[in-house]
Design a protein around this motif. Sequence first.
Motif, PDB file in Angstrom:
ATOM      1  N   VAL A  70       7.958   7.270   2.352  1.00 21.41           N
ATOM      2  CA  VAL A  70       8.195   6.852   0.972  1.00 21.41           C
ATOM      3  C   VAL A  70       6.848   6.657   0.281  1.00 21.41           C
ATOM      4  O   VAL A  70       5.962   5.977   0.809  1.00 21.41           O
ATOM      5  CB  VAL A  70       9.015   5.551   0.905  1.00 21.41           C
ATOM      6  CG1 VAL A  70       9.121   5.044  -0.533  1.00 21.41           C
ATOM      7  CG2 VAL A  70      10.401   5.769   1.491  1.00 21.41           C
ATOM      8  N   ILE A  71       6.694   7.256  -0.888  1.00 21.39           N
ATOM      9  CA  ILE A  71       5.483   7.107  -1.691  1.00 21.39           C
ATOM     10  C   ILE A  71       5.769   6.075  -2.773  1.00 21.39           C
ATOM     11  O   ILE A  71       6.681   6.253  -3.582  1.00 21.39           O
ATOM     12  CB  ILE A  71       5.081   8.449  -2.336  1.00 21.39           C
ATOM     13  CG1 ILE A  71       4.858   9.512  -1.260  1.00 21.39           C
ATOM     14  CG2 ILE A  71       3.834   8.275  -3.199  1.00 21.39           C
ATOM     15  CD1 ILE A  71       4.702  10.917  -1.812  1.00 21.39           C
ATOM     16  N   VAL A  72       5.002   4.991  -2.776  1.00 22.49           N
ATOM     17  CA  VAL A  72       5.244   3.890  -3.706  1.00 22.49           C
ATOM     18  C   VAL A  72       4.236   3.943  -4.853  1.00 22.49           C
ATOM     19  O   VAL A  72       3.029   3.766  -4.644  1.00 22.49           O
ATOM     20  CB  VAL A  72       5.154   2.530  -2.992  1.00 22.49           C
ATOM     21  CG1 VAL A  72       5.434   1.393  -3.984  1.00 22.49           C
ATOM     22  CG2 VAL A  72       6.141   2.465  -1.827  1.00 22.49           C
ATOM     23  N   TYR A  78       5.258  -4.763  -7.385  1.00 21.52           N
ATOM     24  CA  TYR A  78       6.415  -4.397  -6.565  1.00 21.52           C
ATOM     25  C   TYR A  78       6.052  -3.526  -5.362  1.00 21.52           C
ATOM     26  O   TYR A  78       6.938  -3.117  -4.616  1.00 21.52           O
ATOM     27  CB  TYR A  78       7.451  -3.660  -7.423  1.00 21.52           C
ATOM     28  CG  TYR A  78       7.984  -4.490  -8.558  1.00 21.52           C
ATOM     29  CD1 TYR A  78       8.657  -5.688  -8.327  1.00 21.52           C
ATOM     30  CD2 TYR A  78       7.804  -4.078  -9.885  1.00 21.52           C
ATOM     31  CE1 TYR A  78       9.144  -6.453  -9.384  1.00 21.52           C
ATOM     32  CE2 TYR A  78       8.288  -4.842 -10.941  1.00 21.52           C
ATOM     33  CZ  TYR A  78       8.951  -6.024 -10.686  1.00 21.52           C
ATOM     34  OH  TYR A  78       9.422  -6.777 -11.725  1.00 21.52           O
ATOM     35  N   HIS A  79       4.780  -3.238  -5.167  1.00 18.68           N
ATOM     36  CA  HIS A  79       4.378  -2.394  -4.042  1.00 18.68           C
ATOM     37  C   HIS A  79       4.900  -2.940  -2.724  1.00 18.68           C
ATOM     38  O   HIS A  79       5.445  -2.203  -1.901  1.00 18.68           O
ATOM     39  CB  HIS A  79       2.846  -2.284  -3.964  1.00 18.68           C
ATOM     40  CG  HIS A  79       2.262  -1.354  -4.980  1.00 18.68           C
ATOM     41  ND1 HIS A  79       0.915  -1.051  -5.017  1.00 18.68           N
ATOM     42  CD2 HIS A  79       2.823  -0.643  -5.986  1.00 18.68           C
ATOM     43  CE1 HIS A  79       0.676  -0.207  -6.006  1.00 18.68           C
ATOM     44  NE2 HIS A  79       1.819   0.047  -6.614  1.00 18.68           N
ATOM     45  N   HIS A  80       4.719  -4.228  -2.510  1.00 19.15           N
ATOM     46  CA  HIS A  80       5.120  -4.818  -1.233  1.00 19.15           C
ATOM     47  C   HIS A  80       6.622  -4.716  -1.012  1.00 19.15           C
ATOM     48  O   HIS A  80       7.082  -4.459   0.099  1.00 19.15           O
ATOM     49  CB  HIS A  80       4.683  -6.285  -1.169  1.00 19.15           C
ATOM     50  CG  HIS A  80       5.485  -7.203  -2.032  1.00 19.15           C
ATOM     51  ND1 HIS A  80       5.467  -7.136  -3.413  1.00 19.15           N
ATOM     52  CD2 HIS A  80       6.371  -8.187  -1.709  1.00 19.15           C
ATOM     53  CE1 HIS A  80       6.276  -8.061  -3.906  1.00 19.15           C
ATOM     54  NE2 HIS A  80       6.839  -8.707  -2.911  1.00 19.15           N
ATOM     55  N   GLU A  81       7.381  -4.913  -2.078  1.00 18.14           N
ATOM     56  CA  GLU A  81       8.841  -4.903  -1.949  1.00 18.14           C
ATOM     57  C   GLU A  81       9.355  -3.560  -1.426  1.00 18.14           C
ATOM     58  O   GLU A  81      10.112  -3.510  -0.448  1.00 18.14           O
ATOM     59  CB  GLU A  81       9.483  -5.216  -3.302  1.00 18.14           C
ATOM     60  CG  GLU A  81      11.003  -5.156  -3.272  1.00 18.14           C
ATOM     61  CD  GLU A  81      11.642  -5.428  -4.619  1.00 18.14           C
ATOM     62  OE1 GLU A  81      12.789  -4.989  -4.823  1.00 18.14           O
ATOM     63  OE2 GLU A  81      10.980  -6.071  -5.470  1.00 18.14           O
ATOM     64  N   TYR A  82       8.937  -2.477  -2.052  1.00 14.73           N
ATOM     65  CA  TYR A  82       9.458  -1.172  -1.652  1.00 14.73           C
ATOM     66  C   TYR A  82       8.820  -0.672  -0.357  1.00 14.73           C
ATOM     67  O   TYR A  82       9.468   0.024   0.425  1.00 14.73           O
ATOM     68  CB  TYR A  82       9.280  -0.174  -2.795  1.00 14.73           C
ATOM     69  CG  TYR A  82      10.127  -0.552  -3.982  1.00 14.73           C
ATOM     70  CD1 TYR A  82      11.521  -0.507  -3.903  1.00 14.73           C
ATOM     71  CD2 TYR A  82       9.553  -0.999  -5.168  1.00 14.73           C
ATOM     72  CE1 TYR A  82      12.306  -0.890  -4.984  1.00 14.73           C
ATOM     73  CE2 TYR A  82      10.331  -1.384  -6.246  1.00 14.73           C
ATOM     74  CZ  TYR A  82      11.710  -1.331  -6.147  1.00 14.73           C
ATOM     75  OH  TYR A  82      12.486  -1.721  -7.206  1.00 14.73           O
ATOM     76  N   ALA A  83       7.572  -1.045  -0.118  1.00 16.90           N
ATOM     77  CA  ALA A  83       6.939  -0.662   1.146  1.00 16.90           C
ATOM     78  C   ALA A  83       7.639  -1.330   2.325  1.00 16.90           C
ATOM     79  O   ALA A  83       7.918  -0.683   3.347  1.00 16.90           O
ATOM     80  CB  ALA A  83       5.459  -1.045   1.129  1.00 16.90           C
ATOM     81  N   ILE A  84       7.938  -2.605   2.198  1.00 18.41           N
ATOM     82  CA  ILE A  84       8.606  -3.338   3.280  1.00 18.41           C
ATOM     83  C   ILE A  84      10.017  -2.807   3.498  1.00 18.41           C
ATOM     84  O   ILE A  84      10.446  -2.591   4.641  1.00 18.41           O
ATOM     85  CB  ILE A  84       8.621  -4.846   2.960  1.00 18.41           C
ATOM     86  CG1 ILE A  84       7.205  -5.417   3.098  1.00 18.41           C
ATOM     87  CG2 ILE A  84       9.596  -5.592   3.869  1.00 18.41           C
ATOM     88  CD1 ILE A  84       7.059  -6.849   2.620  1.00 18.41           C
ATOM     89  N   ARG A  85      10.747  -2.567   2.424  1.00 21.30           N
ATOM     90  CA  ARG A  85      12.106  -2.030   2.559  1.00 21.30           C
ATOM     91  C   ARG A  85      12.092  -0.644   3.191  1.00 21.30           C
ATOM     92  O   ARG A  85      12.965  -0.297   3.982  1.00 21.30           O
ATOM     93  CB  ARG A  85      12.795  -2.018   1.192  1.00 21.30           C
ATOM     94  CG  ARG A  85      13.202  -3.408   0.736  1.00 21.30           C
ATOM     95  CD  ARG A  85      13.470  -3.486  -0.743  1.00 21.30           C
ATOM     96  NE  ARG A  85      14.671  -2.773  -1.143  1.00 21.30           N
ATOM     97  CZ  ARG A  85      15.103  -2.734  -2.408  1.00 21.30           C
ATOM     98  NH1 ARG A  85      14.434  -3.363  -3.360  1.00 21.30           N
ATOM     99  NH2 ARG A  85      16.207  -2.073  -2.717  1.00 21.30           N
ATOM    100  N   ALA A  86      11.095   0.148   2.837  1.00 22.22           N
ATOM    101  CA  ALA A  86      10.993   1.489   3.410  1.00 22.22           C
ATOM    102  C   ALA A  86      10.700   1.438   4.903  1.00 22.22           C
ATOM    103  O   ALA A  86      11.332   2.151   5.707  1.00 22.22           O
ATOM    104  CB  ALA A  86       9.903   2.284   2.685  1.00 22.22           C
ATOM    105  N   MET A  87       9.767   0.590   5.307  1.00 25.25           N
ATOM    106  CA  MET A  87       9.440   0.490   6.733  1.00 25.25           C
ATOM    107  C   MET A  87      10.612  -0.058   7.538  1.00 25.25           C
ATOM    108  O   MET A  87      10.894   0.421   8.646  1.00 25.25           O
ATOM    109  CB  MET A  87       8.192  -0.389   6.923  1.00 25.25           C
ATOM    110  CG  MET A  87       6.905   0.303   6.508  1.00 25.25           C
ATOM    111  SD  MET A  87       5.413  -0.659   6.905  1.00 25.25           S
ATOM    112  CE  MET A  87       5.488  -1.939   5.644  1.00 25.25           C
ATOM    113  N   ASN A  88      11.293  -1.036   6.994  1.00 23.08           N
ATOM    114  CA  ASN A  88      12.466  -1.577   7.683  1.00 23.08           C
ATOM    115  C   ASN A  88      13.583  -0.547   7.815  1.00 23.08           C
ATOM    116  O   ASN A  88      14.439  -0.649   8.705  1.00 23.08           O
ATOM    117  CB  ASN A  88      12.988  -2.820   6.961  1.00 23.08           C
ATOM    118  CG  ASN A  88      12.159  -4.054   7.252  1.00 23.08           C
ATOM    119  OD1 ASN A  88      11.567  -4.176   8.323  1.00 23.08           O
ATOM    120  ND2 ASN A  88      12.107  -4.972   6.300  1.00 23.08           N
ATOM    121  N   ALA A  89      13.557   0.451   6.927  1.00 24.86           N
ATOM    122  CA  ALA A  89      14.557   1.526   6.992  1.00 24.86           C
ATOM    123  C   ALA A  89      14.092   2.680   7.877  1.00 24.86           C
ATOM    124  O   ALA A  89      14.781   3.697   7.977  1.00 24.86           O
ATOM    125  CB  ALA A  89      14.865   2.032   5.585  1.00 24.86           C
TER     126      ALA A  89
END
Length: 280
Positions: A70-72, A78-89
């Motif tokens: 995922v490219i954020v 909001y960088h942390h939010e989508y990066a964390i959700r992506a890694m958890n996925a």
Amino acid sequence: MKRYALAGASSRGFHMYALPITEKFKDYAKLVGIFDINRKRAEYVSNYCGGVPVFEDFDRMIEETGPDCVIVTTIDRYHHEYAIRAMNAGCNVIVEKPMTIDEEKCKAMLETEKKTGKRIIVTFNYRFSPYVTRIKELLKEGIIGEILSVDFEWILDTSHGADYFRRWHRRKENSGGLLVHKATHHFDVINWWIEEDPEVVFANGTRRFYGPTREKRGERCLTCNYRDTCEFFVDYSKDPFMKAFYFDAEDIDGYYRDRCVFSPEIDIEDTMSVTVKYSR
């Protein structure tokens, strides 16, 4: 072939990631989804990138497209939010600089990287400016010998520089301020040039020019009563890309690309100084 999804249909996301993936690198990579809360901007990117599926739900995009990475390229906050959700996925992450805007969010991202075994890459495109790369080459060749100190100064002009005070960057809660959003380039370049890690940092900053320093101001350039006399007036609506990407999408999220640089809501500094002690 690597599968990429884009979180944040920003100008940076469009020009530096989406277009190159779908044009220059299409034999090696595939853009499988575009997420943004502003559907009009996401659809604009999609239309120029071969009709990539558009999503207003980030988790649904991940589930339905199955990206490897995922490219954020959202607003920095909001960088942390989508990066964390992506890694958890189960996805690796490429995040536009800065990695995030404060220590707490940075730690959360690194902890998630460690927990999931996924990888975060922060992009620092400034390293690839020809003169910056050449300086690195010359330093590696030992052209000046041992480096004892570095004096680095960066002065923002009143065109590109002023734009930070028109856009979302002008609020510290969005960008962390220019020492985070902009100077992250400079910190990275110096660290890279001298191949050392900073140990102690002292910094100070203030706002001397932008913000509510004059009475003759409006909400935005487009509707300003002082457009004929203000040296900072810009009419971005005449630019085809800017009009389609920002002005025509204002009805979705209310984001104005041409806000006044003398607004009282500006709370980032415009004058800053940093002293860094390095590891050697």
